[in-house]
Motif scaffolding. Structure first.
Motif, PDB file in Angstrom:
ATOM      1  N   UNK A 345      32.888  35.386  37.461  1.00  0.00           N
ATOM      2  CA  UNK A 345      32.429  36.737  36.622  1.00  0.00           C
ATOM      3  C   UNK A 345      32.429  36.211  35.249  1.00  0.00           C
ATOM      4  N   UNK A 346      33.119  35.098  34.772  1.00  0.00           N
ATOM      5  CA  UNK A 346      33.103  34.879  33.492  1.00  0.00           C
ATOM      6  C   UNK A 346      31.993  34.095  33.016  1.00  0.00           C
ATOM      7  N   UNK A 347      31.534  33.098  33.930  1.00  0.00           N
ATOM      8  CA  UNK A 347      30.502  32.016  33.777  1.00  0.00           C
ATOM      9  C   UNK A 347      29.186  32.679  34.453  1.00  0.00           C
ATOM     10  N   UNK A 350      25.183  32.422  39.493  1.00  0.00           N
ATOM     11  CA  UNK A 350      24.789  33.567  40.680  1.00  0.00           C
ATOM     12  C   UNK A 350      24.659  32.463  41.891  1.00  0.00           C
ATOM     13  N   UNK A 351      24.615  31.222  41.993  1.00  0.00           N
ATOM     14  CA  UNK A 351      24.333  30.404  42.908  1.00  0.00           C
ATOM     15  C   UNK A 351      25.574  30.395  43.852  1.00  0.00           C
ATOM     16  N   UNK A 352      26.704  30.962  43.317  1.00  0.00           N
ATOM     17  CA  UNK A 352      27.856  30.745  44.157  1.00  0.00           C
ATOM     18  C   UNK A 352      28.230  32.220  44.503  1.00  0.00           C
ATOM     19  N   UNK A 353      28.813  32.140  45.984  1.00  0.00           N
ATOM     20  CA  UNK A 353      29.078  33.208  46.459  1.00  0.00           C
ATOM     21  C   UNK A 353      30.669  33.926  46.213  1.00  0.00           C
ATOM     22  N   UNK A 354      30.843  35.210  46.333  1.00  0.00           N
ATOM     23  CA  UNK A 354      32.324  35.480  45.509  1.00  0.00           C
ATOM     24  C   UNK A 354      32.837  36.244  46.651  1.00  0.00           C
ATOM     25  N   UNK A 355      34.198  36.310  46.638  1.00  0.00           N
ATOM     26  CA  UNK A 355      34.874  37.197  47.632  1.00  0.00           C
ATOM     27  C   UNK A 355      34.646  38.757  47.425  1.00  0.00           C
ATOM     28  N   UNK A 356      34.702  39.195  46.264  1.00  0.00           N
ATOM     29  CA  UNK A 356      34.436  40.624  45.977  1.00  0.00           C
ATOM     30  C   UNK A 356      33.125  40.948  46.439  1.00  0.00           C
ATOM     31  N   UNK A 357      32.178  40.166  45.968  1.00  0.00           N
ATOM     32  CA  UNK A 357      30.675  40.521  46.210  1.00  0.00           C
ATOM     33  C   UNK A 357      30.336  40.500  47.752  1.00  0.00           C
ATOM     34  N   UNK A 411      30.537  50.708  42.023  1.00  0.00           N
ATOM     35  CA  UNK A 411      30.866  49.329  42.395  1.00  0.00           C
ATOM     36  C   UNK A 411      29.823  48.103  42.298  1.00  0.00           C
ATOM     37  N   UNK A 412      28.668  48.620  42.594  1.00  0.00           N
ATOM     38  CA  UNK A 412      27.544  47.823  42.388  1.00  0.00           C
ATOM     39  C   UNK A 412      27.297  47.160  41.030  1.00  0.00           C
ATOM     40  N   UNK A 413      27.291  48.110  40.031  1.00  0.00           N
ATOM     41  CA  UNK A 413      27.185  47.743  38.666  1.00  0.00           C
ATOM     42  C   UNK A 413      28.431  47.099  38.145  1.00  0.00           C
ATOM     43  N   UNK A 414      29.819  47.297  38.641  1.00  0.00           N
ATOM     44  CA  UNK A 414      30.979  47.036  38.008  1.00  0.00           C
ATOM     45  C   UNK A 414      31.301  45.400  38.505  1.00  0.00           C
ATOM     46  N   UNK A 415      30.727  45.054  39.893  1.00  0.00           N
ATOM     47  CA  UNK A 415      30.777  43.982  40.458  1.00  0.00           C
ATOM     48  C   UNK A 415      29.808  43.000  40.203  1.00  0.00           C
ATOM     49  N   UNK A 416      28.969  43.408  39.258  1.00  0.00           N
ATOM     50  CA  UNK A 416      27.886  42.332  38.804  1.00  0.00           C
ATOM     51  C   UNK A 416      28.275  41.569  37.862  1.00  0.00           C
ATOM     52  N   UNK A 417      28.013  40.385  37.924  1.00  0.00           N
ATOM     53  CA  UNK A 417      28.791  39.224  37.243  1.00  0.00           C
ATOM     54  C   UNK A 417      28.116  39.412  35.866  1.00  0.00           C
ATOM     55  N   UNK A 418      26.942  39.689  35.729  1.00  0.00           N
ATOM     56  CA  UNK A 418      26.183  40.292  34.310  1.00  0.00           C
ATOM     57  C   UNK A 418      27.004  41.071  33.276  1.00  0.00           C
ATOM     58  N   UNK A 423      30.560  41.308  28.454  1.00  0.00           N
ATOM     59  CA  UNK A 423      31.825  41.644  27.579  1.00  0.00           C
ATOM     60  C   UNK A 423      32.761  40.463  27.206  1.00  0.00           C
ATOM     61  N   UNK A 424      32.363  39.412  28.085  1.00  0.00           N
ATOM     62  CA  UNK A 424      33.321  38.236  27.899  1.00  0.00           C
ATOM     63  C   UNK A 424      32.884  37.126  26.594  1.00  0.00           C
ATOM     64  N   UNK A 425      31.527  37.140  26.878  1.00  0.00           N
ATOM     65  CA  UNK A 425      30.770  36.487  25.643  1.00  0.00           C
ATOM     66  C   UNK A 425      31.080  36.686  24.353  1.00  0.00           C
ATOM     67  N   UNK A 426      31.005  38.096  23.918  1.00  0.00           N
ATOM     68  CA  UNK A 426      31.230  38.360  22.559  1.00  0.00           C
ATOM     69  C   UNK A 426      32.754  38.158  22.083  1.00  0.00           C
TER      70      UNK A 426
END
Length: 582
Positions: A345-347, A350-357, A411-418, A423-426
């Motif tokens: 989520x922080x990096x 997108x090529x990796x699969x995530x448990x939450x998604x 959830x679709x918007x909240x679980x999106x890594x982008x 929020x993390x990049x700033x």
């Protein structure tokens, strides 16, 4: 997606050699849990500590050598002078390595040369003035360095506040995932059980069309199974995030930052107060104030170098973490989440699969199947069964499905890594850019203040040692600061007679004059004949030599007044006054 690249300053500090106690290079990847990495940071932080120890040794030798700047030197004076000369020679050799050593050596030599001009019996009038001017210049420069430190402390505070704000947004995102997953679980779980039971009871009634009944029963089974799957997927979404409470963590960070900011401001302000007090003490030439402020400057010197050690360690560690902040947070942040999931989520790889998604996709498929089965039941069941509880059950299931669909959309918007990355990049940019610059600025200010306080201690100690309150007769020590008016100095007392009988340098008192007159009379009565005694019956000579023409002149004689009056000095001597009797 907001891109991030390490700033130039972080790359520069990251390039500093990370070595262990055996002076071998070690891995410079941010790893605060590794003893080897912590050891390398400690070695970097020990450089200001070593300089502090060397500075204290130089000051100790300097203050010990001050005992030799007297007319009668003690026996250990020569040894102290030899040690001081050896230290100065060692500083001269080491000064060729970095420029900072050269600056300190020049300051020490300047103070030493200023002190040499005052080590004479008759000090020139401009000696104390030069020390005061040097002390005031150093105090002003130190105030400037402390101002830079205050500016850096405030900049660091602003950078941390920006990171806390971004962290609060991440906390809100995590709370959204937990809340919406709870809503999804409740809609497909506990709230769907009673409508499903009423719907199953309604379908148990006998009907003639068994084909249509079989279709309804299969739809009911699919609805029940998919509702269970959606509820289980929602529980799997929520369970890993239950222990993660970013709100409390951000509150603690804010409290820590407030304490750090207040402590930093207080420390820099105390150093500035010492410099301002030194300016006032140098202008008024207060010996007691200079002695007290020399101790205060020594404490400020120690605090500056200790702060430089801590800031060095913090700046290098932050620069190492800023090379890959996502990995640093995923591996070493105080959370119980899997590092792969946090890094995803922080990096935003997108090529990796995530448990939450994967759980979110499973729940989405289950809710879609529930909607299809519910549509089949709502279309065909009222045609076969005339049960009054059928429509309320279908309506409750339809409302719960709609609520589950809205929760899935959130959830679709909240679980999106982008979203998390945005929020993390700033936050990473605020800490690694403005925060690291502020830390480095404070480090430079602490080092500069340490050098300046070292020179201040040297000059101040030399100044108060040569300001002697017992020597009140010297004009330049009683003169105001930078005074050019000769009328402001105290008048020099008139010269005493060279043949004065007093042995302690004080003017003669009345009682002493009477005693000396009687003593001279007795000596004369034993050393001269009667004629001479009659000749000297009116006068008595004061002095070591025999009476003669010079003595007869009355330059240093006391005349015995007739009719029993008290004796007075002759007309060529100073007349005794009231303030001469003490």
């Amino acid at each position: 997606m907001s891109e991030y690249s390490p700033p130039r300053l972080s790359r520069l500090l990251h390039a500093l050699p990370h070595i262990n106690v055996t002076l071998h290079r070690v891995n410079d990847t941010f790893a605060p849990n590794s003893p080897v990495y912590v050891e390398s940071l400690g070695i970097l932080a020990s450089i200001p500590g070593a300089w502090l120890i060397l500075t204290l040794l130089v000051l100790l030798v300097y203050l010990l050598s001050r005992c030799c700047d007297r007319k009668q030197r003690p026996p250990h004076c020569i040894t102290a002078l030899k040690v001081r000369t050896s230290v100065f020679q060692g500083l001269g050799i080491l000064a060729s390595i970095p420029g900072a050593w050269l600056i300190l050596t020049l300051l020490v030599l300047l103070v030493y040369l200023l002190s040499r001009c005052c080590d004479r019996k008759q000090r020139p009038p401009h000696c104390i003035t030069a020390l005061k001017v040097t002390l005031m210049i150093l105090s002003v420069l130190c105030c400037g360095a402390i101002g830079v430190g205050l500016f850096g402390n405030d900049d660091l505070h602003n950078a941390v506040l920006q990171s806390i704000q971004a962290g609060n947004q991440l906390a809100a995102l995590v709370n959204t995932v937990k809340n919406q997953s709870s809503i999804l679980e409740e809609a497909m779980g506990s709230r769907a059980r009673a409508p499903l039971t009423r719907l199953a009871d309604a379908l148990d009634a006998p009907v003639a069309n068994q084909t249509a009944l079989g279709t309804l029963l299969r739809a009911l089974s699919s609805l029940r199974n998919n509702a269970t799957i959606a509820a289980a997927a929602a529980d799997n979404l929520r369970r890993p995030l239950v222990a993660l409470n970013l709100d409390d963590f951000m509150k603690r960070v804010w409290v820590w930052e407030a304490m750090r900011w207040a402590g930093g401001m207080a420390g820099w302000c105390l150093g500035g107060a010492v410099c301002v007090a030194l300016l006032a003490a140098a202008a008024r030439r207060s010996r007691r104030a200079l002695v007290l402020l020399a101790v205060g400057a020594l404490c400020a010197l120690v605090a500056c170098w200790l702060a430089a050690a801590l800031l060095t360690c913090a700046a290098v560690a932050l620069a190492d973490a800023c090379q890959d902040p996502a990995s640093a947070v995923a591996q070493h942040a105080p959370h119980r989440l899997p590092p792969d999931m946090v890094h995803y989520y922080l990096a935003c790889v997108v090529s990796r699969e995530n448990v939450l998604t994967s759980e979110q996709r499973s729940s989405h498929r289950a809710v879609v199947a529930v909607r299809q089965a519910l549509g089949t039941l709502a279309h065909q069941a009222p045609l076969l069964f005339n049960d009054p509880g059928l429509q309320p059950a279908l309506g409750a299931l339809g409302a719960g499905t709609g609520e589950a669909e809205r929760a899935l959309a959130a959830l679709n918007g909240a679980l999106e890594c982008r979203t998390a990355r945005a929020h993390f990049a700033p936050a990473a940019r605020a800490l690694c850019d403005a925060g690291l610059q502020a830390l480095t600025l404070q480090l430079v200010a602490a080092v500069a203040a340490g050098f300046l306080f070292t020179a201040i201690v040297l000059v101040d100690s030399h100044a108060w040692i040569y300001i002697n309150t017992k020597r009140a007769g010297t004009g330049e020590e009683r003169a105001p600061f930078l005074s050019v008016n000769s009328s402001s100095t105290l008048p020099r007392p008139p010269p005493r007679a060279p043949a004065a009988p007093a042995t302690n340098g004080n003017p003669p008192s009345y009682s002493a004059a009477v005693q000396l007159m009687e003593l001279a009379t007795e000596r004369t009565s034993f050393s001269i004949p009667a004629t001479g005694r009659a000749r000297l019956s009116g006068t008595a000579t004061l002095g070591r030599g025999a009476p003669g023409p010079a003595a007869a002149g009355g330059a240093h004689t006391l005349a015995r007044a007739p009719h029993g009056k008290y004796a007075t000095l002759s007309k060529q001597c100073k007349t005794l006054e009231a303030n001469d009797f003490y």
